[in-house]
Design an enzyme around this catalytic site. Structure first.
Site, PDB file in Angstrom:
ATOM      1  N   PRO A   2      36.260  27.478  38.472  1.00  0.00           N
ATOM      2  CA  PRO A   2      37.334  26.864  37.990  1.00  0.00           C
ATOM      3  C   PRO A   2      37.040  25.686  37.003  1.00  0.00           C
ATOM      4  O   PRO A   2      36.387  24.863  37.666  1.00  0.00           O
ATOM      5  CB  PRO A   2      38.443  26.662  38.944  1.00  0.00           C
ATOM      6  N   GLU A   3      37.340  25.880  36.042  1.00  0.00           N
ATOM      7  CA  GLU A   3      37.078  24.595  34.985  1.00  0.00           C
ATOM      8  C   GLU A   3      38.293  23.722  34.703  1.00  0.00           C
ATOM      9  O   GLU A   3      39.275  24.274  35.183  1.00  0.00           O
ATOM     10  CB  GLU A   3      36.536  25.221  33.779  1.00  0.00           C
ATOM     11  N   HIS A  90      39.387  34.147  53.977  1.00  0.00           N
ATOM     12  CA  HIS A  90      39.029  32.998  53.509  1.00  0.00           C
ATOM     13  C   HIS A  90      40.081  32.133  53.114  1.00  0.00           C
ATOM     14  O   HIS A  90      39.941  31.160  52.441  1.00  0.00           O
ATOM     15  CB  HIS A  90      38.187  33.286  52.045  1.00  0.00           C
ATOM     16  N   ARG A 109      33.647  30.465  49.189  1.00  0.00           N
ATOM     17  CA  ARG A 109      32.212  29.895  49.412  1.00  0.00           C
ATOM     18  C   ARG A 109      32.078  28.319  49.954  1.00  0.00           C
ATOM     19  O   ARG A 109      31.207  27.946  50.126  1.00  0.00           O
ATOM     20  CB  ARG A 109      31.553  29.718  48.012  1.00  0.00           C
TER      21      ARG A 109
END
Ligand code: ZN
Length: 275
Positions: A2-3, A90, A109
């Site tokens: 995500p930016e 997750h 992650r």
């Protein structure tokens, strides 16, 4: 990853749903993401979310007793779901609201972060050295020239340096430099006033366009599908190495700069000082 535009889209998307919402219960299923998750239950229970803001790529949930800092890392997502939605592998943290919805943090992650501060969040060690926000009036041509003056470092890694300006990831740096007609490997110190006057608005335009397009996918992430907004975008250079430039038709070149792959057009993006 995500930016900044995706994080801004998330802030804008969550704000109307979560402002003034009250947290009923906190569930932490994973003790540690990038750093250990603090004991949030006592801090957040029965607290009302006053405001949701952003600094760089950090989301700030302002509560009466302090601020929850959330970073999405490489693969994090925040979704707003009905409370009966069963958690998946997750799904690390849930904030159950009194109205029955749940804010769910998912991160395969685990490079993201959930932290707490009861001091001024902008003075938090992770936030205090961040550079200017690119979409504010503080990011000007004069500021950029002041930062590039006498620097031998290439312009692309310089604009990606979050101590100078936050939130310009690889995609947005490549696209902004193409739009401004500036070679990504040009030593930053050679940036002229004319080029700075093109680059600053190019960065703002690229980010604003991404936010506007991210807005169209908002309902998806609110429903749980956290598709990053940049997939919807028309990209001119990023990911197009070897394909013809959309402006001049020359094949786009690629090389590694500051450990990041960089695509550019040798014809349209200039290395040297312009007359
Ligand atoms: Zn070209």
């Amino acid at each position: 990853m995500p930016e900044l535009p995706e994080v801004e889209t998330i802030v804008q998307g969550l704000k109307p749903h979560l402002q003034d919402a009250t947290i009923k219960q906190v569930t932490i299923r994973t003790p540690q993401l990038r750093w250990p998750i603090p004991a949030l239950t006592g801090l957040l229970k029965h607290q009302t979310i006053r405001q949701i803001t952003r600094r760089g790529k950090y989301l700030l949930f302002e509560l009466p007793q302090g601020t929850l800092l959330i970073h999405l890392g490489m693969s994090g997502r925040l979704c707003l779901l009905p409370h009966e939605t069963p958690p998946q592998r997750h799904d690390h943290v849930d904030l159950l609201l009194t109205d029955g919805r749940v804010v769910r943090y998912t991160d395969p992650r685990r490079f993201g972060a959930i932290l707490w501060t009861n001091a001024c969040p902008l003075q938090h060690p992770l936030l205090k050295d961040l550079g200017v926000e690119p979409l504010t009036e503080a990011f000007t041509e004069a500021y950029l020239l002041q930062q590039t003056a006498k620097r031998r470092r290439a312009i692309k890694p310089l604009i990606m340096d979050s101590k100078i300006v936050v939130g310009i990831g690889n995609i947005y740096a490549a696209e902004s430099l193409f739009l401004a007609g500036i070679h990504p490997a040009m030593p930053a110190g050679l940036l002229t006033k004319t080029q700075a006057a093109r680059l600053v608005p190019a960065i703002k335009q690229i980010l604003e366009r991404a936010i506007a397009q991210g807005g169209t996918t908002l309902k998806d992430f609110v429903n749980g599908d956290g598709r990053p907004g940049y997939f919807a975008q028309q990209l001119e250079v990023y990911g197009r190495a070897g394909l013809p430039c959309n402006v001049c038709g020359e094949p786009l070149k690629s090389h590694v700069l500051g450990q990041r792959s960089t695509v550019f057009c040798e014809q349209c993006q200039k290395m040297h000082k312009e007359p």
